[in-house]
Design an enzyme around this catalytic site. Structure first.
Site, PDB file in Angstrom:
ATOM      1  N   ALA A  29      44.127  39.677  34.063  1.00  0.00           N
ATOM      2  CA  ALA A  29      44.401  40.915  34.809  1.00  0.00           C
ATOM      3  C   ALA A  29      43.612  40.907  36.103  1.00  0.00           C
ATOM      4  O   ALA A  29      42.488  40.401  36.144  1.00  0.00           O
ATOM      5  CB  ALA A  29      44.011  42.126  33.968  1.00  0.00           C
ATOM      6  N   ARG A  71      43.084  43.288  40.062  1.00  0.00           N
ATOM      7  CA  ARG A  71      43.390  44.493  40.842  1.00  0.00           C
ATOM      8  C   ARG A  71      43.438  44.137  42.319  1.00  0.00           C
ATOM      9  O   ARG A  71      42.404  44.103  42.978  1.00  0.00           O
ATOM     10  CB  ARG A  71      42.287  45.532  40.638  1.00  0.00           C
ATOM     11  CG  ARG A  71      42.325  46.233  39.308  1.00  0.00           C
ATOM     12  CD  ARG A  71      41.110  47.103  39.154  1.00  0.00           C
ATOM     13  NE  ARG A  71      41.160  48.278  40.016  1.00  0.00           N
ATOM     14  CZ  ARG A  71      40.116  49.050  40.274  1.00  0.00           C
ATOM     15  NH1 ARG A  71      38.930  48.763  39.793  1.00  0.00           N
ATOM     16  NH2 ARG A  71      40.239  50.104  41.044  1.00  0.00           N
ATOM     17  N   GLY A  88      37.446  48.768  35.306  1.00  0.00           N
ATOM     18  CA  GLY A  88      37.821  47.615  36.132  1.00  0.00           C
ATOM     19  C   GLY A  88      39.141  47.043  35.623  1.00  0.00           C
ATOM     20  O   GLY A  88      39.865  47.697  34.854  1.00  0.00           O
ATOM     21  N   LYS A  92      34.252  30.090  25.195  1.00  0.00           N
ATOM     22  CA  LYS A  92      34.673  30.775  26.431  1.00  0.00           C
ATOM     23  C   LYS A  92      33.593  30.591  27.501  1.00  0.00           C
ATOM     24  O   LYS A  92      33.895  30.371  28.676  1.00  0.00           O
ATOM     25  CB  LYS A  92      34.904  32.254  26.117  1.00  0.00           C
ATOM     26  CG  LYS A  92      35.167  33.150  27.317  1.00  0.00           C
ATOM     27  CD  LYS A  92      36.644  33.411  27.504  1.00  0.00           C
ATOM     28  CE  LYS A  92      37.047  34.070  28.811  1.00  0.00           C
ATOM     29  NZ  LYS A  92      36.588  35.412  28.998  1.00  0.00           N
ATOM     30  N   GLU A 140      28.382  37.598  37.604  1.00  0.00           N
ATOM     31  CA  GLU A 140      27.842  37.474  36.237  1.00  0.00           C
ATOM     32  C   GLU A 140      27.181  36.105  36.024  1.00  0.00           C
ATOM     33  O   GLU A 140      27.008  35.683  34.884  1.00  0.00           O
ATOM     34  CB  GLU A 140      28.959  37.710  35.231  1.00  0.00           C
ATOM     35  CG  GLU A 140      29.471  39.146  35.273  1.00  0.00           C
ATOM     36  CD  GLU A 140      30.627  39.414  34.327  1.00  0.00           C
ATOM     37  OE1 GLU A 140      30.574  40.407  33.588  1.00  0.00           O
ATOM     38  OE2 GLU A 140      31.588  38.627  34.339  1.00  0.00           O
ATOM     39  N   GLY A 180      34.297  51.516  31.482  1.00  0.00           N
ATOM     40  CA  GLY A 180      34.454  50.450  32.487  1.00  0.00           C
ATOM     41  C   GLY A 180      35.909  50.378  32.925  1.00  0.00           C
ATOM     42  O   GLY A 180      36.731  49.806  32.210  1.00  0.00           O
TER      43      GLY A 180
HETATM   44  O1  PAF Z   1      36.341  34.605  34.615  1.00  0.00           O
HETATM   45  C1  PAF Z   1      37.508  34.323  34.879  1.00  0.00           C
HETATM   46  O2  PAF Z   1      38.041  34.643  35.952  1.00  0.00           O
HETATM   47  C2  PAF Z   1      38.378  33.634  33.826  1.00  0.00           C
HETATM   48  O3  PAF Z   1      37.830  33.864  32.586  1.00  0.00           O
HETATM   49  C3  PAF Z   1      38.618  32.134  34.064  1.00  0.00           C
HETATM   50  C4  PAF Z   1      38.290  31.316  32.881  1.00  0.00           C
HETATM   51  C5  PAF Z   1      37.908  31.570  35.265  1.00  0.00           C
HETATM   52  C6  PAF Z   1      40.128  31.935  34.243  1.00  0.00           C
HETATM   53  O4  PAF Z   1      40.660  32.674  35.298  1.00  0.00           O
END
Ligand code: PAF
Length: 312
Positions: free
Chosen positions: A137, A139, A22, A193, A276, A20
């Site tokens: 991160a 891109r 990405g 999360k 997702e 992956g």
């Molecule tokens: O999925 C994402 O982009 C990140 O995990 C979050 C929590 C929105 C913070 O940028």
């Protein structure tokens, strides 16, 4: 008698292949030591090297050259990092795993819930681990990777073989120089999360704004408390006692610290990719229904984002 694992010659540092390429995959590949890293190709034209520029959190620009390596090549990896989108993980892994030794640890970095459990169920004897990371991160174009903010990563086993491989995997990932912790309760960290993603991602995608901007939006303010109540009730069922107000605080703290960032879900919508959502609010809605718990807001957000994807 030597185990199959101990009879394989292991160079130092450990070889990590990334499935992956990405933003997250490129981040790990950029920091892992030269000669012990590679991307596993998923397309025919992925040969030679994958070249890009890494912009570090201090603004330094570093050229990165990561070889595309077939998993069946002589350097069998010590560890496989899976950074595909949640919906692509099973198919991508099925193609690759036939070439890997049965003891190669598989580290899943997917957002949300559901895809990790499917992998663990599909290969119960392989070491399967999950990682939760706060590394940022993105891109902005095909040749650039921005490491937007230094974070931390927690890794833990999802099955007994994964737990056994945990310290070996933490050592392998820590050879990148990024901060990596061994996590004894990765399931709960995944849930934490998930709750944050469920409270930020769909709102940023629907409102079409950076993370921090949701906090003043009427649509967010109208639904966030009910959303947090639904999530808290489900978390209670999963063994994590958390108040809805605490979830809201956590969501808003992350929205504030990543205020200028574009969430992965908003970015998927903008770029016409599948989101997702099925593994975030969709998974929560499905689990709530399974336990006869209210799921109105999670269901509404899931349907809304799926409709946006369809018209993107
Ligand atoms: O999925 C994402 O982009 C990140 O995990 C979050 C929590 C929105 C913070 O940028």
């Amino acid at each position: 008698m030597a185990s199959p694992e101990s009879s394989v010659h292991r160079p130092d540092p450990p070889v990590c292949l990334v499935l992956g390429a990405g933003a997250l995959g490129r981040l790990w590949a950029a920091y892992l030591p030269d000669n012990s890293r590679g991307f596993i190709p998923r397309k025919r034209d992925q040969t030679g090297h994958c070249r890009y520029a890494l912009v570090t959190p201090t603004g330094e620009i570093r050229p990165v050259n990561v070889p595309w390596r077939q998993p069946a090549s002589p350097d069998i990896p010590d560890c496989l990092l899976v950074t595909t989108k949640a919906q692509d993980t099973l198919t991508a892994l099925t193609d690759v795993l036939q070439h890997l030794l049965p003891q190669t640890p598989i580290v899943l970095f997917q957002n949300g819930m559901g895809s990790q459990q499917v992998v663990a169920a599909q290969w119960p004897d392989r070491p399967v681990l999950a990682a939760v990371t706060t590394e940022g991160a993105n891109r902005p174009d095909a040749d650039t990777l921005i490491h937007a903010g230094l974070g931390e990563t927690w890794v833990g086993g999802l099955n007994p073989a994964g737990c056994k491989a945990q310290s070996r995997v933490v050592t392998a990932l820590a050879s990148s120089g990024l901060i990596v912790h061994s996590e004894p309760d990765i399931a709960q960290r995944l849930l934490r999360k998930l709750a944050v993603n469920a409270g930020i991602n769909p709102f940023t995608a629907i409102i079409d704004c950076p993370n921090g901007d949701i906090l003043k939006q009427p649509f967010y303010l109208e639904h966030i408390d009910e959303l947090c109540r639904e999530i808290a009730a489900l978390m209670h069922h999963k063994g994590w006692q958390v108040a809805a107000s605490e979830l809201r605080q956590q969501i808003e703290q992350v929205a504030r610290t990543t205020a200028k960032n574009t969430s992965s879900m908003r970015s998927d919508i903008i770029n016409g990719r599948v989101t997702e959502i099925r593994f975030i609010n969709g998974w929560i809605a499905q689990e709530c229904q399974r336990h006869h718990l209210p799921s109105r807001v999670n269901h509404m957000l899931t349907t809304w984002v799926q409709d946006l994807s369809a018209i993107a």
